[in-house]
Design an enzyme around this catalytic site. Sequence first.
Site, short mmCIF file in Angstrom:
data_model
loop_
_atom_site.label_atom_id
_atom_site.label_comp_id
_atom_site.label_asym_id
_atom_site.label_seq_id
_atom_site.Cartn_x
_atom_site.Cartn_y
_atom_site.Cartn_z
N GLU A 90 0.84 -1.19 0.00
CA GLU A 90 0.00 0.00 0.00
C GLU A 90 0.88 1.24 0.00
OE1 GLU A 90 -4.20 -1.25 1.99
OE2 GLU A 90 -2.60 -0.79 3.43
N CYS A 329 -0.83 6.93 9.52
CA CYS A 329 0.41 6.35 10.03
C CYS A 329 0.13 5.10 10.85
CB CYS A 329 1.13 7.39 10.88
SG CYS A 329 2.71 6.83 11.54
#
EC number: 2.1.1.192
Length: 348
Positions: A90, A329
């Site tokens: 990703e 994150c």
Amino acid sequence: MTTPLLGQSAEELRIWVESQGQPAYRAQQLHRWLYQRGVRSLMEITDWPKAWREQVHSVPVGRSQVVRQSAAADGTIKYLLAGADGETVETVGIPAAERLTVCVSSQVGCPMACRFCATGQSGFARNLGVHEIVDQVLTVQEGFGRRVSHVVFMGMGEPLLNLGAVVQALRVLNGDIGIGQRQITVSTVGVPGQIRRLGTYKLQITLAVSLHAPNQDLRLKLIPTAQHYPIEELLEDCRDYVETTNRRVSFEYTLLAGINDEPHHARELAAILRGFQSHVNLIPYNPIEGVEYERPGEARVRAFERELVRHKIAASVRHTRGLEEAAACGQLRRRSLSGEAQSASTRA
């Protein structure tokens, strides 16, 4: 298998073109089609003779397949990319008014197994090649229709465990695509010897060290591989990096409610960083399915920041982007081609 052309420098492309019996200017054309136009097949290079295109059509360019993409309300877009072997990573495009940042991955999965990170829970398959790293930047540029200005190696994987490919990708991103070194950040949880090795390249990038705890005991609970790299040794290597490169280090600190976000943690963190040429990025924990940690409240986060600043430590809170699409994150995962999340016990 022939090495993909993407990820090779202008000089390497010239050598390949001339080895095929073609004039050197064909390499300039190839360079432009690879890095400015994002060509996916040599058959698309219309200013090459058709006969030669047909002769070399099977040489791999090295572009990945976009399996799926999802957009968050804030404009962040997450891409699931598949390599030639079907393994996926990703990558995330993060737009702002005057910049476009790509959060790139360096490995398929991650062997570091940090307790609070989705990638660390998804197992490890392999390192990415230079072409697969560079491809992520080109994919985001194509998707947004604008030039990428900043790159952060904060996606899947531990960059310093794939240092050769990462450094070569950095050189291509800088020298061939035109992204300034100071606009590139490499994040690491810490690998013995590798921070010093990175320093020897004398790059003007930003090094971001994922600290997440102010002492070895707590860090070991959050980051199992810390047993091989005491925090004192890690910080000493960071000091060496600053001296070698004359670049300050950023320290990443994920705030976990009731775990590492108390005022005494802030004071302890300030103590170990005193006199350091550094900056602390505070990251409120981004929730991950199946993980028991919780995100602290805004007041708690700001209190931690104030405590650091009170002790003369430069600190700021990172604004979360892409949260609802699991693009923030610590939320990127290894997935199958169908998009199903992988765990350490499953294989794509």
